[in-house]
Design an enzyme around this catalytic site. Structure first.
Site, PDB file in Angstrom:
ATOM      1  CD  GLU A  95      -2.669  -1.143   2.537  1.00 57.11           C
ATOM      2  OE1 GLU A  95      -2.843  -0.087   3.167  1.00 57.11           O
ATOM      3  OE2 GLU A  95      -3.156  -2.231   2.860  1.00 57.11           O
ATOM      4  CB  CYS A 343      -0.010   0.643   8.240  1.00 58.69           C
ATOM      5  SG  CYS A 343       0.522   2.056   9.083  1.00 58.69           S
TER       6      CYS A 343
HETATM    7  N1  SAH Z   1       7.816  -0.359  10.874  1.00 62.29           N
HETATM    8  C1  SAH Z   1       7.914   1.061  10.942  1.00 62.29           C
HETATM    9  C2  SAH Z   1       7.099   1.807   9.892  1.00 62.29           C
HETATM   10  C3  SAH Z   1       5.724   1.310   9.538  1.00 62.29           C
HETATM   11  S1  SAH Z   1       4.370   1.639  10.593  1.00 62.29           S
HETATM   12  C4  SAH Z   1       7.555   1.532  12.345  1.00 62.29           C
HETATM   13  O1  SAH Z   1       7.206   0.713  13.170  1.00 62.29           O
HETATM   14  O2  SAH Z   1       7.678   2.711  12.611  1.00 62.29           O
HETATM   15  C5  SAH Z   1       4.060   3.354  10.533  1.00 62.29           C
HETATM   16  C6  SAH Z   1       3.489   3.894  11.824  1.00 62.29           C
HETATM   17  O3  SAH Z   1       2.104   3.557  12.002  1.00 62.29           O
HETATM   18  C7  SAH Z   1       4.198   3.363  13.049  1.00 62.29           C
HETATM   19  O4  SAH Z   1       4.388   4.399  13.964  1.00 62.29           O
HETATM   20  C8  SAH Z   1       3.211   2.345  13.562  1.00 62.29           C
HETATM   21  O5  SAH Z   1       3.458   2.051  14.904  1.00 62.29           O
HETATM   22  C9  SAH Z   1       1.910   3.046  13.298  1.00 62.29           C
HETATM   23  N2  SAH Z   1       0.729   2.189  13.313  1.00 62.29           N
HETATM   24  C10 SAH Z   1       0.587   0.925  12.923  1.00 62.29           C
HETATM   25  N3  SAH Z   1      -0.661   0.478  13.114  1.00 62.29           N
HETATM   26  C11 SAH Z   1      -1.340   1.513  13.627  1.00 62.29           C
HETATM   27  C12 SAH Z   1      -2.691   1.691  14.057  1.00 62.29           C
HETATM   28  N4  SAH Z   1      -3.568   0.696  13.971  1.00 62.29           N
HETATM   29  N5  SAH Z   1      -3.037   2.892  14.548  1.00 62.29           N
HETATM   30  C13 SAH Z   1      -2.140   3.910  14.617  1.00 62.29           C
HETATM   31  N6  SAH Z   1      -0.869   3.807  14.238  1.00 62.29           N
HETATM   32  C14 SAH Z   1      -0.464   2.615  13.763  1.00 62.29           C
END
Ligand code: SAH
Length: 356
Positions: A95, A343
Site C-alpha cells: 500500500e 497501514c
Molecule cells: N515499521 C515502521 C514503519 C511502519 S508503521 C515503524 O514501526 O515505525 C508506521 C506507523 O504507524 C508506526 O508508527 C506504527 O506504529 C503506526 N501504526 C501501525 N498500526 C497503527 C494503528 N492501527 N493505529 C495507529 N498507528 C499505527
C-alpha cells in the site's frame, strides 16, 4: 510463457550501473542514460520514444523498466487523500498513501510485503513477512504515484515532493535496499527528491539506527515509541523485548548528534494501555531536554486486533500534559479515514474479500 520474475529490474540501478548493464548488452552507453531518465520519469519501454522500436522490443524480453503498477486506488471524499494498492510483478501487493499538503505532495510508501515485527496494533504484520521490497520497487511506488498525478494533465503536473517510509514493513529490517533507494532519489537526471523531504519510521532496531546515522543522509528519523516505559511497550511491541527504551534513546541522541536533525517520536494512543495522564507525564520526563518532537496518533482500530482507540478529550489532555512540560507535540492529522487509510488495512481488506 514469459517469466517476469527472471527479468532484470532496471529501476533499482544508478545511472552508472544502468549504463554498465547497457554496455554489457552490446549497446552504446548513451542508451543507458536515456533509459535511466525515462525510468525516473515513470515511463515504460513503449514510451521511450528516442529508442529504436526493435531495441525496445529486445530490452523488454530481458528487463523490466517499471516495477510497480497501481492495482486499486481510493480517493477520500473528506480530504482528497489517495490510497493506492500497488501491484508488484510477482503478484504481491503493498500500500501507499498520497497526501496533499500546503508544502507539496507527500507519499507514504511500503518497504516490505508484510512485516515480521508483530506489533499488536498493526494490520501489516498479521501474516508476518512475505518478502523485502527492492530499491527499484520502492522507487516504483513513487513513479506510479507520479503517473497517477499526471493523468489528464498536459502541463506541469504535480509530483511527489515528500516521501515517508511509513507504509507496511520495517525499513531498517530491509536496510541495504532502503539505503540504496535513498541514494537513488538524489541521482543526477533522476527523480531528484531531496532527502530533507524524506522521513523514515522505525520500531527501534537499535544497531541499525547506529548504522543509519553513519550513512550521513539528511533523513528525518521517526521512532515508533508508543509507550513511556518498557513494561507498557512490551505489551504491544514484541521488539521491546529485544531493545529497551533506554537503548533506543541513546541511539536517537546519537542520530541527532551525527545528523543535526531532530527525531520524531510516534505515539499511538490506546485507551487503557498508554493514554493516561501518568503516561503523558512519564513520557515528558523521558524526552526532557531532547531535540525531538512527538506525533500523537489516535490509534486506528484494526478489525483483527482488540485494542481500543481514544476519545478526543483523551488526546487533548495527553497533548496538554506534554505541552505544559515543554515537549514539542502535534496531533497527526487523520487523513483518509474513509478509505482504510491506516497501514495494511486496504491490503487486509482485499485479502479478506478475495478469500471469503
Ligand atoms: N515499521 C515502521 C514503519 C511502519 S508503521 C515503524 O514501526 O515505525 C508506521 C506507523 O504507524 C508506526 O508508527 C506504527 O506504529 C503506526 N501504526 C501501525 N498500526 C497503527 C494503528 N492501527 N493505529 C495507529 N498507528 C499505527
Amino acid at each position: 510463457m514469459e517469466n517476469a520474475a527472471n527479468k532484470t529490474e532496471l529501476a533499482g540501478m544508478t545511472r552508472e550501473e544502468l549504463t554498465g548493464w547497457i554496455i554489457a548488452q552490446g549497446l552504446p552507453s548513451f542508451r543507458g542514460r536515456q533509459i535511466f531518465e525515462w525510468i525516473h520519469r515513470g515511463v515504460d519501454f513503449d514510451g521511450m520514444t528516442n529508442l529504436p522500436a526493435a531495441m525496445r522490443e529486445k530490452l523488454k524480453e530481458t528487463a523490466v523498466a517499471q516495477s510497480v503498477e497501481i492495482r486499486l486506488q481510493r480517493i477520500s471524499a473528506l480530504d482528497g487523500t489517495v490510497k493506492f494498492l500497488f501491484a508488484l510483478r510477482d503478484g504481491n501487493c503493498v500500500e501507499g498513501v498520497l497526501m496533499h499538503y500546503k508544502y507539496g505532495v507527500s507519499l507514504c510508501i511500503s518497504t516490505q510485503v508484510g512485516c515480521r515485527m508483530g506489533c499488536r496494533f498493526c494490520a501489516s504484520t498479521l501474516e508476518g513477512l512475505v518478502r523485502n521490497l527492492t530499491a527499484g520497487e520502492m522507487l516504483g511506488e513513487i513513479l506510479a504515484a507520479n503517473r497517477y498525478l499526471s493523468q489528464g494533465k498536459e502541463q506541469k503536473p504535480e509530483k511527489v515532493s515528500h516521501v515517508v517510509l511509513m507504509g507496511s514493513g520495517e525499513p531498517l529490517d530491509n536496510y541495504d535496499e532502503v539505503v540504496r533507494f535513498l541514494h537513488l532519489l538524489r541521482e543526477e537526471e533522476g527523480i531528484r527528491i531531496s532527502l530533507r523531504n524524506v522521513s523514515l519510521s522505525t520500531c527501534g532496531i537499535v544497531p541499525r539506527m547506529y548504522d543509519f546515522a553513519r550513512e550521513n543522509l539528511p533523513v528525518t528519523l521517526c521512532v515508533s515509541l508508543h509507550a513511556p516505559n518498557d513494561e507498557i511497550r512490551r505489551k504491544t511491541m514484541p521488539v521491546a523485548n529485544r531493545w529497551s527504551i533506554r537503548e533506543i534513546m541513546e541511539a536517537c541522541r546519537n542520530y541527532i548528534r551525527e545528523t543535526g536533525r531532530r527525531v520524531i517520536f510516534e505515539y499511538a494512543l490506546s485507551e487503557g494501555v498508554n493514554a493516561g495522564e501518568k503516561d503523558a507525564a512519564e513520557l515528558a520526563e523521558l524526552l526532557r531536554g531532547m531535540q525531538c518532537h512527538v506525533n500523537l496518533i489516535p490509534l486506528n482500530v484494526v478489525r483483527e486486533r482488540n485494542l481500543k482507540g481514544v476519545s478526543e478529550e483523551t488526546v487533548r489532555e495527553f497533548m496538554q500534559t506534554l505541552e505544559e512540560k515543554h515537549i514539542s507535540v502535534t496531533r497527526r492529522r487523520e487523513m483518509g479515514d474513509d478509505i482504510e487509510g491506516a497501514c495494511g488495512q486496504l491490503r487486509r481488506k482485499t485479502i479478506r474479500e478475495n478469500n471469503p
